[in-house]
Motif scaffolding. Sequence first.
Motif, PDB file in Angstrom:
ATOM      1  N   TRP A  62      90.208   9.290 -29.492  1.00 25.72           N
ATOM      2  CA  TRP A  62      90.485   9.626 -28.095  1.00 25.72           C
ATOM      3  C   TRP A  62      89.666  10.836 -27.644  1.00 25.72           C
ATOM      4  N   GLN A  63      89.216  11.661 -28.587  1.00 27.05           N
ATOM      5  CA  GLN A  63      88.454  12.861 -28.235  1.00 27.05           C
ATOM      6  C   GLN A  63      86.945  12.661 -28.347  1.00 27.05           C
ATOM      7  N   PHE A  64      86.504  11.471 -28.757  1.00 25.01           N
ATOM      8  CA  PHE A  64      85.065  11.209 -28.812  1.00 25.01           C
ATOM      9  C   PHE A  64      84.524  11.174 -27.384  1.00 25.01           C
ATOM     10  N   GLN A  65      83.376  11.799 -27.170  1.00 21.62           N
ATOM     11  CA  GLN A  65      82.746  11.734 -25.844  1.00 21.62           C
ATOM     12  C   GLN A  65      82.414  10.300 -25.466  1.00 21.62           C
ATOM     13  N   SER A  66      82.139   9.476 -26.460  1.00 24.36           N
ATOM     14  CA  SER A  66      81.769   8.079 -26.208  1.00 24.36           C
ATOM     15  C   SER A  66      82.961   7.183 -25.846  1.00 24.36           C
ATOM     16  N   THR A  67      84.181   7.675 -26.022  1.00 24.07           N
ATOM     17  CA  THR A  67      85.365   6.869 -25.739  1.00 24.07           C
ATOM     18  C   THR A  67      85.709   6.923 -24.251  1.00 24.07           C
ATOM     19  N   VAL A  68      85.704   5.761 -23.612  1.00 24.98           N
ATOM     20  CA  VAL A  68      86.017   5.665 -22.180  1.00 24.98           C
ATOM     21  C   VAL A  68      87.511   5.415 -21.988  1.00 24.98           C
ATOM     22  N   GLY A  69      88.044   4.535 -22.810  1.00 23.96           N
ATOM     23  CA  GLY A  69      89.449   4.179 -22.689  1.00 23.96           C
ATOM     24  C   GLY A  69      89.947   3.598 -23.990  1.00 23.96           C
ATOM     25  N   CYS A  70      91.138   3.088 -23.966  1.00 25.74           N
ATOM     26  CA  CYS A  70      91.735   2.488 -25.147  1.00 25.74           C
ATOM     27  C   CYS A  70      91.267   1.037 -25.261  1.00 25.74           C
ATOM     28  N   ASN A  71      90.607   0.730 -26.369  1.00 22.68           N
ATOM     29  CA  ASN A  71      90.114  -0.637 -26.571  1.00 22.68           C
ATOM     30  C   ASN A  71      91.249  -1.621 -26.843  1.00 22.68           C
ATOM     31  N   SER A  72      92.333  -1.154 -27.430  1.00 27.61           N
ATOM     32  CA  SER A  72      93.471  -2.033 -27.737  1.00 27.61           C
ATOM     33  C   SER A  72      94.199  -2.476 -26.479  1.00 27.61           C
ATOM     34  N   HIS A  73      94.427  -1.541 -25.561  1.00 33.97           N
ATOM     35  CA  HIS A  73      95.229  -1.830 -24.370  1.00 33.97           C
ATOM     36  C   HIS A  73      94.402  -1.978 -23.095  1.00 33.97           C
ATOM     37  N   LYS A  74      93.092  -1.709 -23.196  1.00 37.64           N
ATOM     38  CA  LYS A  74      92.193  -1.768 -22.033  1.00 37.64           C
ATOM     39  C   LYS A  74      92.700  -0.875 -20.900  1.00 37.64           C
ATOM     40  N   LEU A  75      93.129   0.338 -21.309  1.00 35.25           N
ATOM     41  CA  LEU A  75      93.633   1.323 -20.351  1.00 35.25           C
ATOM     42  C   LEU A  75      92.795   2.592 -20.426  1.00 35.25           C
ATOM     43  N   ARG A  76      92.668   3.276 -19.298  1.00 38.31           N
ATOM     44  CA  ARG A  76      91.996   4.579 -19.281  1.00 38.31           C
ATOM     45  C   ARG A  76      92.883   5.589 -20.004  1.00 38.31           C
ATOM     46  N   LEU A  77      92.243   6.533 -20.675  1.00 34.08           N
ATOM     47  CA  LEU A  77      93.004   7.582 -21.350  1.00 34.08           C
ATOM     48  C   LEU A  77      93.517   8.581 -20.326  1.00 34.08           C
ATOM     49  N   LEU A  78      94.669   9.149 -20.603  1.00 31.72           N
ATOM     50  CA  LEU A  78      95.236  10.191 -19.745  1.00 31.72           C
ATOM     51  C   LEU A  78      94.755  11.549 -20.255  1.00 31.72           C
ATOM     52  N   SER A  79      94.477  12.472 -19.335  1.00 26.50           N
ATOM     53  CA  SER A  79      94.096  13.815 -19.736  1.00 26.50           C
ATOM     54  C   SER A  79      95.070  14.851 -19.184  1.00 26.50           C
ATOM     55  N   GLU A  80      96.082  14.359 -18.495  1.00 27.31           N
ATOM     56  CA  GLU A  80      97.139  15.233 -17.978  1.00 27.31           C
ATOM     57  C   GLU A  80      98.391  14.394 -17.776  1.00 27.31           C
ATOM     58  N   CYS A  81      99.500  15.058 -17.689  1.00 28.70           N
ATOM     59  CA  CYS A  81     100.770  14.368 -17.454  1.00 28.70           C
ATOM     60  C   CYS A  81     100.716  13.725 -16.064  1.00 28.70           C
ATOM     61  N   PRO A  82     100.968  12.428 -15.968  1.00 24.13           N
ATOM     62  CA  PRO A  82     100.917  11.770 -14.652  1.00 24.13           C
ATOM     63  C   PRO A  82     102.072  12.177 -13.737  1.00 24.13           C
ATOM     64  N   PHE A  83     103.073  12.834 -14.287  1.00 23.89           N
ATOM     65  CA  PHE A  83     104.239  13.235 -13.488  1.00 23.89           C
ATOM     66  C   PHE A  83     104.079  14.633 -12.890  1.00 23.89           C
ATOM     67  N   CYS A  84     103.631  15.607 -13.711  1.00 24.25           N
ATOM     68  CA  CYS A  84     103.545  16.986 -13.214  1.00 24.25           C
ATOM     69  C   CYS A  84     102.114  17.531 -13.187  1.00 24.25           C
ATOM     70  N   LYS A  85     101.146  16.745 -13.693  1.00 24.29           N
ATOM     71  CA  LYS A  85      99.719  17.105 -13.690  1.00 24.29           C
ATOM     72  C   LYS A  85      99.343  18.210 -14.679  1.00 24.29           C
ATOM     73  N   GLU A  86     100.226  18.569 -15.589  1.00 25.93           N
ATOM     74  CA  GLU A  86      99.923  19.558 -16.629  1.00 25.93           C
ATOM     75  C   GLU A  86      98.981  18.925 -17.653  1.00 25.93           C
ATOM     76  N   ARG A  87      97.927  19.648 -18.036  1.00 19.81           N
ATOM     77  CA  ARG A  87      97.040  19.149 -19.076  1.00 19.81           C
ATOM     78  C   ARG A  87      97.769  19.156 -20.420  1.00 19.81           C
ATOM     79  N   PHE A  88      97.391  18.227 -21.292  1.00 23.41           N
ATOM     80  CA  PHE A  88      98.048  18.123 -22.590  1.00 23.41           C
ATOM     81  C   PHE A  88      97.638  19.270 -23.507  1.00 23.41           C
TER      82      PHE A  88
END
Length: 169
Positions: free
Chosen positions: A115-141
């Motif tokens: 998930w931290q590789f620069q070459s990784t765009v999203g999750c290949n298993s689920h075909k979803l974009r990776l999250l970089s912050e909480c979608p509820f409060c916008k706090e970075r992980f």
Amino acid sequence: MPEAVQHPPWYVEPNEGESISHYFGRFRRHEAVCVSSPGTLSKAAGIGPVLARWEKFRFNPFPSEKELEAIAKLIGLDVDRIAQMLPPKGEKMKMEPIRLCAACYGEKSYHRLEWQFQSTVGCNSHKLRLLSECPFCKERFAIPALWENGECKKCHAPFRSMAKRQKPY
């Protein structure tokens, strides 16, 4: 009959594809380990403050064989097993923001190195974009070493509940 491998009481089995950051966070929280900081663990292994850098995906300079052997001996893991938690040669890391596939995390709760590789765009298993912050409060992980309860550090939303907010790619 082969002899069973004897592990020390503080042995923590790494997960497949687990990031070194998440692994060492779990290791330090293990009931048989009385080390709370990466600096203390690094010092015990005699390798200086490198573990704190590794937990933030800072691999410049890349961990030496000597450093890996020292930490491996201390924690009771194979050097090869620790090396699997490091990026392959030539793979650039995205140190910030910390990224997550909540769908993967919901299936098996640990941070994946890829998930931290620069070459990784999203999750290949689920075909979803990776999250970089909480979608509820916008706090970075937070860094994965600090993911004690698998939730946002600000609003405490469980990571697995964020999957429905991930966008397809």
